[in-house]
Scaffold this motif. Sequence first.
Motif, PDB file in Angstrom:
ATOM      1  N   ASN A 120     113.631   3.446  40.548  1.00  7.73           N
ATOM      2  CA  ASN A 120     113.398   2.048  40.124  1.00  7.73           C
ATOM      3  C   ASN A 120     113.401   1.042  41.262  1.00  7.73           C
ATOM      4  OD1 ASN A 120     116.063   2.650  40.238  1.00  7.73           O
ATOM      5  ND2 ASN A 120     116.471   2.323  38.063  1.00  7.73           N
ATOM      6  N   ASN A 121     113.568   1.500  42.492  1.00  5.97           N
ATOM      7  CA  ASN A 121     113.417   0.584  43.626  1.00  5.97           C
ATOM      8  C   ASN A 121     112.037   0.700  44.264  1.00  5.97           C
ATOM      9  OD1 ASN A 121     113.735   3.090  44.681  1.00  5.97           O
ATOM     10  ND2 ASN A 121     115.091   2.480  46.355  1.00  5.97           N
ATOM     11  N   VAL A 122     111.081   1.238  43.489  1.00  9.57           N
ATOM     12  CA  VAL A 122     109.738   1.424  44.029  1.00  9.57           C
ATOM     13  C   VAL A 122     108.761   0.480  43.345  1.00  9.57           C
ATOM     14  CG1 VAL A 122     107.779   3.031  44.013  1.00  9.57           C
ATOM     15  CG2 VAL A 122     110.002   3.811  44.806  1.00  9.57           C
ATOM     16  N   LYS A 123     107.898  -0.084  44.156  1.00 10.66           N
ATOM     17  CA  LYS A 123     106.838  -0.954  43.626  1.00 10.66           C
ATOM     18  C   LYS A 123     105.500  -0.437  44.116  1.00 10.66           C
ATOM     19  CE  LYS A 123     107.345  -5.446  42.068  1.00 10.66           C
ATOM     20  NZ  LYS A 123     108.003  -6.729  42.146  1.00 10.66           N
ATOM     21  N   LEU A 124     104.461  -0.669  43.339  1.00 10.50           N
ATOM     22  CA  LEU A 124     103.127  -0.273  43.790  1.00 10.50           C
ATOM     23  C   LEU A 124     102.520  -1.406  44.602  1.00 10.50           C
ATOM     24  CD1 LEU A 124     101.608   1.467  40.636  1.00 10.50           C
ATOM     25  CD2 LEU A 124     102.658   2.530  42.650  1.00 10.50           C
ATOM     26  N   ILE A 125     101.788  -1.017  45.651  1.00  8.42           N
ATOM     27  CA  ILE A 125     101.049  -2.017  46.421  1.00  8.42           C
ATOM     28  C   ILE A 125      99.583  -1.592  46.518  1.00  8.42           C
ATOM     29  CG2 ILE A 125     103.009  -2.902  47.758  1.00  8.42           C
ATOM     30  CD1 ILE A 125     102.138  -1.162  50.073  1.00  8.42           C
ATOM     31  N   HIS A 126      98.720  -2.565  46.571  1.00 11.78           N
ATOM     32  CA  HIS A 126      97.277  -2.301  46.592  1.00 11.78           C
ATOM     33  C   HIS A 126      96.671  -2.743  47.913  1.00 11.78           C
ATOM     34  CE1 HIS A 126      97.363  -1.572  42.248  1.00 11.78           C
ATOM     35  NE2 HIS A 126      98.181  -2.618  42.179  1.00 11.78           N
ATOM     36  N   PHE A 127      95.932  -1.827  48.516  1.00 15.11           N
ATOM     37  CA  PHE A 127      95.205  -2.154  49.753  1.00 15.11           C
ATOM     38  C   PHE A 127      93.725  -2.305  49.438  1.00 15.11           C
ATOM     39  CE2 PHE A 127      98.876   0.052  51.612  1.00 15.11           C
ATOM     40  CZ  PHE A 127      99.199  -0.800  52.656  1.00 15.11           C
ATOM     41  N   PHE A 128      93.100  -3.283  50.079  1.00 15.03           N
ATOM     42  CA  PHE A 128      91.645  -3.437  50.004  1.00 15.03           C
ATOM     43  C   PHE A 128      91.158  -3.461  51.440  1.00 15.03           C
ATOM     44  CE2 PHE A 128      93.665  -5.539  46.430  1.00 15.03           C
ATOM     45  CZ  PHE A 128      93.078  -4.868  45.371  1.00 15.03           C
ATOM     46  N   TYR A 129      90.471  -2.368  51.820  1.00 17.63           N
ATOM     47  CA  TYR A 129      90.099  -2.208  53.229  1.00 17.63           C
ATOM     48  C   TYR A 129      88.657  -2.616  53.490  1.00 17.63           C
ATOM     49  CZ  TYR A 129      94.409   0.477  53.929  1.00 17.63           C
ATOM     50  OH  TYR A 129      95.710   0.862  54.026  1.00 17.63           O
ATOM     51  N   ASN A 130      88.472  -3.203  54.647  1.00 17.57           N
ATOM     52  CA  ASN A 130      87.136  -3.551  55.164  1.00 17.57           C
ATOM     53  C   ASN A 130      86.294  -4.335  54.162  1.00 17.57           C
ATOM     54  OD1 ASN A 130      87.697  -2.404  57.601  1.00 17.57           O
ATOM     55  ND2 ASN A 130      86.484  -0.539  57.270  1.00 17.57           N
ATOM     56  N   CYS A 131      86.816  -5.468  53.760  1.00 20.17           N
ATOM     57  CA  CYS A 131      86.058  -6.328  52.852  1.00 20.17           C
ATOM     58  C   CYS A 131      85.132  -7.217  53.691  1.00 20.17           C
ATOM     59  CB  CYS A 131      87.008  -7.211  52.037  1.00 20.17           C
ATOM     60  SG  CYS A 131      88.337  -6.266  51.258  1.00 20.17           S
ATOM     61  N   THR A 132      83.900  -7.340  53.243  1.00 17.63           N
ATOM     62  CA  THR A 132      82.941  -8.148  54.004  1.00 17.63           C
ATOM     63  C   THR A 132      82.796  -9.533  53.384  1.00 17.63           C
ATOM     64  OG1 THR A 132      81.267  -6.955  52.753  1.00 17.63           O
ATOM     65  CG2 THR A 132      81.606  -6.272  55.027  1.00 17.63           C
ATOM     66  N   VAL A 133      83.171  -9.667  52.146  1.00 16.49           N
ATOM     67  CA  VAL A 133      83.251 -10.981  51.505  1.00 16.49           C
ATOM     68  C   VAL A 133      84.688 -11.107  51.053  1.00 16.49           C
ATOM     69  CG1 VAL A 133      82.418 -12.410  49.580  1.00 16.49           C
ATOM     70  CG2 VAL A 133      80.859 -10.807  50.714  1.00 16.49           C
ATOM     71  N   TYR A 134      85.295 -12.281  51.212  1.00 16.86           N
ATOM     72  CA  TYR A 134      86.698 -12.394  50.839  1.00 16.86           C
ATOM     73  C   TYR A 134      87.015 -13.720  50.184  1.00 16.86           C
ATOM     74  CZ  TYR A 134      85.680 -12.195  55.862  1.00 16.86           C
ATOM     75  OH  TYR A 134      85.043 -12.194  57.064  1.00 16.86           O
ATOM     76  N   PRO A 135      88.044 -13.722  49.352  1.00 14.28           N
ATOM     77  CA  PRO A 135      88.419 -14.967  48.682  1.00 14.28           C
ATOM     78  C   PRO A 135      89.073 -15.906  49.683  1.00 14.28           C
ATOM     79  CG  PRO A 135      89.998 -13.258  48.151  1.00 14.28           C
ATOM     80  CD  PRO A 135      88.944 -12.617  48.990  1.00 14.28           C
ATOM     81  N   ALA A 189     107.017   0.059  56.681  1.00 12.81           N
ATOM     82  CA  ALA A 189     107.237   0.361  55.270  1.00 12.81           C
ATOM     83  C   ALA A 189     106.564   1.669  54.877  1.00 12.81           C
ATOM     84  CB  ALA A 189     106.714  -0.784  54.414  1.00 12.81           C
ATOM     85  N   MET A 190     105.347   1.878  55.356  1.00  6.05           N
ATOM     86  CA  MET A 190     104.639   3.104  55.007  1.00  6.05           C
ATOM     87  C   MET A 190     105.280   4.320  55.640  1.00  6.05           C
ATOM     88  SD  MET A 190     100.717   1.800  54.929  1.00  6.05           S
ATOM     89  CE  MET A 190     100.005   3.406  55.119  1.00  6.05           C
ATOM     90  N   LYS A 191     105.797   4.136  56.863  1.00  4.29           N
ATOM     91  CA  LYS A 191     106.466   5.255  57.533  1.00  4.29           C
ATOM     92  C   LYS A 191     107.758   5.644  56.823  1.00  4.29           C
ATOM     93  CE  LYS A 191     106.869   5.702  62.053  1.00  4.29           C
ATOM     94  NZ  LYS A 191     107.107   5.195  63.430  1.00  4.29           N
ATOM     95  N   GLU A 192     108.442   4.638  56.275  1.00  5.78           N
ATOM     96  CA  GLU A 192     109.701   4.923  55.584  1.00  5.78           C
ATOM     97  C   GLU A 192     109.506   5.651  54.271  1.00  5.78           C
ATOM     98  OE1 GLU A 192     112.074   1.384  55.442  1.00  5.78           O
ATOM     99  OE2 GLU A 192     112.427   1.497  57.606  1.00  5.78           O
ATOM    100  N   GLY A 193     108.341   5.502  53.686  1.00  8.97           N
ATOM    101  CA  GLY A 193     108.032   6.258  52.487  1.00  8.97           C
ATOM    102  C   GLY A 193     108.587   5.639  51.231  1.00  8.97           C
ATOM    103  N   PHE A 194     108.634   6.434  50.179  1.00  9.74           N
ATOM    104  CA  PHE A 194     109.070   5.911  48.879  1.00  9.74           C
ATOM    105  C   PHE A 194     109.932   6.949  48.183  1.00  9.74           C
ATOM    106  CE2 PHE A 194     104.931   7.879  48.663  1.00  9.74           C
ATOM    107  CZ  PHE A 194     105.022   8.729  47.569  1.00  9.74           C
ATOM    108  N   GLU A 195     110.696   6.462  47.213  1.00  8.28           N
ATOM    109  CA  GLU A 195     111.694   7.302  46.567  1.00  8.28           C
ATOM    110  C   GLU A 195     111.229   7.774  45.192  1.00  8.28           C
ATOM    111  OE1 GLU A 195     115.461   5.533  46.852  1.00  8.28           O
ATOM    112  OE2 GLU A 195     116.499   7.249  45.962  1.00  8.28           O
ATOM    113  N   LEU A 196     111.509   9.042  44.928  1.00  6.94           N
ATOM    114  CA  LEU A 196     111.174   9.633  43.631  1.00  6.94           C
ATOM    115  C   LEU A 196     112.437  10.198  42.994  1.00  6.94           C
ATOM    116  CD1 LEU A 196     108.082  11.691  44.835  1.00  6.94           C
ATOM    117  CD2 LEU A 196     107.959   9.752  43.274  1.00  6.94           C
ATOM    118  N   ASN A 197     112.480  10.195  41.681  1.00  7.24           N
ATOM    119  CA  ASN A 197     113.551  10.879  40.955  1.00  7.24           C
ATOM    120  C   ASN A 197     112.962  12.128  40.320  1.00  7.24           C
ATOM    121  OD1 ASN A 197     114.651   7.725  40.197  1.00  7.24           O
ATOM    122  ND2 ASN A 197     116.124   9.278  40.852  1.00  7.24           N
ATOM    123  N   TRP A 198     113.731  13.206  40.307  1.00 10.89           N
ATOM    124  CA  TRP A 198     113.246  14.370  39.574  1.00 10.89           C
ATOM    125  C   TRP A 198     114.067  14.534  38.302  1.00 10.89           C
ATOM    126  CZ3 TRP A 198     115.952  15.500  44.256  1.00 10.89           C
ATOM    127  CH2 TRP A 198     117.144  16.218  44.108  1.00 10.89           C
TER     128      TRP A 198
END
Length: 290
Positions: A120-135, A189-198
Amino acid sequence: MASLHQFLSFFFLSIFIIKGNSLSKSPPTSFSCGDDVDFAYPFWQRSQKTEHFGYPSLGVSCINKMSTIQLDNHLYRVKNVNNTMKSLVVSFYKLGDAICPVAPHDVSINASTSFLSYANNVKLIHFFYNCTVYPSGVEPIKCLQVGAKHSYVFLDGLVPKFDWKTNCESLVTIPMNIENSITTNIGKAMKEGFELNWSSNVECASCEASGGLCIYDNEQTFYCSCGKGGHYANCREQGLVSSNYFKLGLLSIGLVICCVAIAITILYIVKRRKDGIYKQGFNRLPMSGK
Ligand SMILES: *[C@@H]1O[C@H](CO)[C@@H](O)[C@H](O)[C@H]1NC(C)=O
Ligand SMILES: *[C@@H]1O[C@H](CO)[C@@H](O)[C@H](O)[C@H]1NC(C)=O
Ligand SMILES: *[C@@H]1O[C@H](CO)[C@@H](O)[C@H](O)[C@H]1NC(C)=O
Ligand SMILES: *[C@@H]1O[C@H](CO)[C@@H](O)[C@H](O)[C@H]1NC(C)=O
């Protein structure tokens, strides 16, 4: 006598082979790849070919002394395991540039098939790579800027309304531990990784609750081990699993062969001792006849 020797060694060898093919009665108390991560049940070493103690998704492969695990057909590095909390921390197996890495692929954990879920300490993040038009008014990831191509990252739920799909080369969603901030150091953050429960499924949980440990084979068929060898549904009922009669048969054959071999050995020893006594007695005869 040479033929008897050959006969005996053949039988002992057969017993050894039958025994060698079967699973040991308990899993190893711990194992490691040589890095500083120690594993125990429900983890298992992927080198085990047929059956193994432990959950199907928690098979560990050692690659150059690095602990790795396969999730959804992608390899991840295992960075930490906590059996008490039933949690593990994983990161991408290969992350290029450590300062400004690009998420190599989506992470999708299918909780229904993998026995794994995000802690429960994990959040999803979204990457948008190489955008040629941007807000307008949103900050791109500076270190990923290539000419007029901008890349962006947002927390799940905070993605600005925009046609990202059309305007960007690739979209990748990954989990991240919330202690990390996407605004300061996304690479770290990406190198540290993320936590899963089994967790276990219903049948395996029932086995463990009865004091057993879960065994799976290559087809992910479940058995319960109650510490005596043999396969059960759980350790309360102690009913042998029917599909395992074949192995039970092998075991019986092994036992029969073992008994025969022991009987022959005893006969052989008795015969030798008899011969020996006879010879000794014969040698002593003239002396006692004094
Ligand atoms: C597991 O987590 C608990 C609670 O965070 C902690 O006290 C314990 O030291 C951890 N064990 C290992 C082996 O990291
Ligand atoms: C998870 O796996 C189940 C069973 O294979 C499948 O029906 C379901 O669609 C999968 N869910 C996701 C999100 O992939
Ligand atoms: C973005 O574009 C650059 C230049 O064309 C390319 O080198 C890079 O691999 C692309 N990155 C992604 C994540 O697609
Ligand atoms: C999952 O892991 C987290 C972090 O270690 C822990 O606090 C939590 O209790 C675990 N949840 C379960 C269901 O084991």
